[in-house]
Scaffold this motif. Structure first.
Motif, PDB file in Angstrom:
ATOM      1  N   ILE A  17       6.258  13.450  17.299  1.00 39.96           N
ATOM      2  CA  ILE A  17       7.510  12.706  17.164  1.00 39.96           C
ATOM      3  C   ILE A  17       7.210  11.250  17.463  1.00 39.96           C
ATOM      4  O   ILE A  17       6.649  10.928  18.510  1.00 39.96           O
ATOM      5  CB  ILE A  17       8.593  13.230  18.128  1.00 39.96           C
ATOM      6  N   GLY A  18       7.573  10.378  16.535  1.00 40.49           N
ATOM      7  CA  GLY A  18       7.372   8.945  16.724  1.00 40.49           C
ATOM      8  C   GLY A  18       8.690   8.255  17.027  1.00 40.49           C
ATOM      9  O   GLY A  18       9.747   8.658  16.534  1.00 40.49           O
ATOM     10  N   SER A  19       8.633   7.190  17.812  1.00 39.77           N
ATOM     11  CA  SER A  19       9.850   6.443  18.129  1.00 39.77           C
ATOM     12  C   SER A  19      10.213   5.468  17.014  1.00 39.77           C
ATOM     13  O   SER A  19      11.365   5.073  16.885  1.00 39.77           O
ATOM     14  CB  SER A  19       9.687   5.686  19.450  1.00 39.77           C
ATOM     15  N   ASP A  20       9.223   5.076  16.222  1.00 43.71           N
ATOM     16  CA  ASP A  20       9.439   4.169  15.084  1.00 43.71           C
ATOM     17  C   ASP A  20       8.725   4.813  13.896  1.00 43.71           C
ATOM     18  O   ASP A  20       7.503   4.723  13.763  1.00 43.71           O
ATOM     19  CB  ASP A  20       8.863   2.797  15.407  1.00 43.71           C
ATOM     20  N   TYR A  21       9.498   5.457  13.030  1.00 42.74           N
ATOM     21  CA  TYR A  21       8.921   6.255  11.951  1.00 42.74           C
ATOM     22  C   TYR A  21       7.993   5.446  11.059  1.00 42.74           C
ATOM     23  O   TYR A  21       6.868   5.881  10.779  1.00 42.74           O
ATOM     24  CB  TYR A  21      10.042   6.890  11.120  1.00 42.74           C
ATOM     25  N   ALA A  22       8.420   4.281  10.625  1.00 41.36           N
ATOM     26  CA  ALA A  22       7.594   3.474   9.716  1.00 41.36           C
ATOM     27  C   ALA A  22       6.278   3.081  10.383  1.00 41.36           C
ATOM     28  O   ALA A  22       5.212   3.136   9.758  1.00 41.36           O
ATOM     29  CB  ALA A  22       8.363   2.236   9.254  1.00 41.36           C
ATOM     30  N   ARG A  23       6.332   2.699  11.639  1.00 38.03           N
ATOM     31  CA  ARG A  23       5.115   2.303  12.375  1.00 38.03           C
ATOM     32  C   ARG A  23       4.162   3.490  12.514  1.00 38.03           C
ATOM     33  O   ARG A  23       2.964   3.379  12.275  1.00 38.03           O
ATOM     34  CB  ARG A  23       5.508   1.753  13.746  1.00 38.03           C
ATOM     35  N   SER A  24       4.694   4.657  12.884  1.00 37.43           N
ATOM     36  CA  SER A  24       3.855   5.846  13.039  1.00 37.43           C
ATOM     37  C   SER A  24       3.286   6.294  11.693  1.00 37.43           C
ATOM     38  O   SER A  24       2.119   6.684  11.610  1.00 37.43           O
ATOM     39  CB  SER A  24       4.655   6.983  13.673  1.00 37.43           C
ATOM     40  N   LYS A  25       4.085   6.217  10.648  1.00 36.85           N
ATOM     41  CA  LYS A  25       3.605   6.588   9.314  1.00 36.85           C
ATOM     42  C   LYS A  25       2.429   5.703   8.900  1.00 36.85           C
ATOM     43  O   LYS A  25       1.402   6.196   8.428  1.00 36.85           O
ATOM     44  CB  LYS A  25       4.735   6.475   8.297  1.00 36.85           C
ATOM     45  N   ARG A  26       2.552   4.392   9.111  1.00 33.37           N
ATOM     46  CA  ARG A  26       1.445   3.470   8.798  1.00 33.37           C
ATOM     47  C   ARG A  26       0.208   3.812   9.615  1.00 33.37           C
ATOM     48  O   ARG A  26      -0.917   3.815   9.111  1.00 33.37           O
ATOM     49  CB  ARG A  26       1.846   2.015   9.061  1.00 33.37           C
ATOM     50  N   PHE A  27       0.377   4.078  10.899  1.00 39.69           N
ATOM     51  CA  PHE A  27      -0.747   4.380  11.792  1.00 39.69           C
ATOM     52  C   PHE A  27      -1.521   5.597  11.299  1.00 39.69           C
ATOM     53  O   PHE A  27      -2.743   5.563  11.157  1.00 39.69           O
ATOM     54  CB  PHE A  27      -0.226   4.609  13.216  1.00 39.69           C
ATOM     55  N   TYR A  28      -0.819   6.687  11.033  1.00 41.27           N
ATOM     56  CA  TYR A  28      -1.495   7.926  10.659  1.00 41.27           C
ATOM     57  C   TYR A  28      -2.004   7.937   9.216  1.00 41.27           C
ATOM     58  O   TYR A  28      -3.002   8.585   8.924  1.00 41.27           O
ATOM     59  CB  TYR A  28      -0.590   9.137  10.935  1.00 41.27           C
ATOM     60  N   THR A  29      -1.347   7.202   8.317  1.00 39.37           N
ATOM     61  CA  THR A  29      -1.805   7.186   6.916  1.00 39.37           C
ATOM     62  C   THR A  29      -2.775   6.045   6.651  1.00 39.37           C
ATOM     63  O   THR A  29      -3.881   6.270   6.183  1.00 39.37           O
ATOM     64  CB  THR A  29      -0.622   7.104   5.932  1.00 39.37           C
ATOM     65  N   GLU A  30      -2.369   4.828   6.957  1.00 34.74           N
ATOM     66  CA  GLU A  30      -3.204   3.670   6.625  1.00 34.74           C
ATOM     67  C   GLU A  30      -4.382   3.501   7.582  1.00 34.74           C
ATOM     68  O   GLU A  30      -5.496   3.248   7.142  1.00 34.74           O
ATOM     69  CB  GLU A  30      -2.349   2.400   6.588  1.00 34.74           C
ATOM     70  N   LEU A  31      -4.157   3.633   8.875  1.00 40.53           N
ATOM     71  CA  LEU A  31      -5.234   3.412   9.838  1.00 40.53           C
ATOM     72  C   LEU A  31      -6.153   4.630   9.957  1.00 40.53           C
ATOM     73  O   LEU A  31      -7.370   4.501   9.869  1.00 40.53           O
ATOM     74  CB  LEU A  31      -4.662   3.044  11.208  1.00 40.53           C
ATOM     75  N   LEU A  32      -5.577   5.823  10.131  1.00 42.18           N
ATOM     76  CA  LEU A  32      -6.402   7.015  10.314  1.00 42.18           C
ATOM     77  C   LEU A  32      -6.760   7.710   9.005  1.00 42.18           C
ATOM     78  O   LEU A  32      -7.680   8.515   8.969  1.00 42.18           O
ATOM     79  CB  LEU A  32      -5.722   8.001  11.266  1.00 42.18           C
ATOM     80  N   GLY A  33      -6.032   7.430   7.933  1.00 34.00           N
ATOM     81  CA  GLY A  33      -6.398   7.969   6.622  1.00 34.00           C
ATOM     82  C   GLY A  33      -5.876   9.352   6.306  1.00 34.00           C
ATOM     83  O   GLY A  33      -6.398  10.022   5.420  1.00 34.00           O
TER      84      GLY A  33
END
Length: 136
Positions: A17-33
């Protein structure tokens, strides 16, 4: 008589569960792949559900909820301690994460396996581990 134990087949998914959906989505998709499999907005819950895939088939489910309470992490709380990802080279990942502005702990060596690992956190402070399984 106790019935025979059914077999576990592996990990299907881990839910976050993320507190900021857009930020968490970027982290897991763009940063971690992680690869996006599916994404749904659930109107009745005012919540997003994002299904992500890792290369080995394990899935992450990323949820958003209005005003989720913070997760106690330090001191370590009872429950899930951290989420560990298998990688080929921990040092490569440390360089990559640090260049992207993600703080990491020092690389350590598992005293039992001799494998290298390191910890860092997602945008909400969820402890994540990278564990070296191949490569170097």
């Amino acid at each position: 008589m106790t019935p025979a134990r059914p077999a576990l087949r592996g990990t299907h998914h881990v839910a976050l569960i993320g507190s900021d959906y857009a930020r968490s989505k970027r982290f897991y998709t763009e940063l971690l792949g992680c690869t996006v499999l599916d994404e749904h907005y659930r109107d009745a819950r005012d919540s997003w559900k994002l299904d992500l895939a890792l290369p080995d088939g394990t899935r992450l489910e990323l949820f958003s909820f209005p005003k989720p309470p913070p997760r106690p992490s330090r001191p370590e709380a009872c429950g899930l301690r951290h989420l560990a990802f298998a990688v080929d080279d921990v040092a490569d990942w440390q360089s990559y994460l640090n260049a992207a502005g993600v703080a990491t702990e020092a690389i350590r060596v598992d005293e039992y396996t001799g494998r290298r690992f390191l910890f860092f956190a997602d945008p909400d402070g969820l402890p994540l581990e990278l564990y070296e399984v191949g490569g170097v």
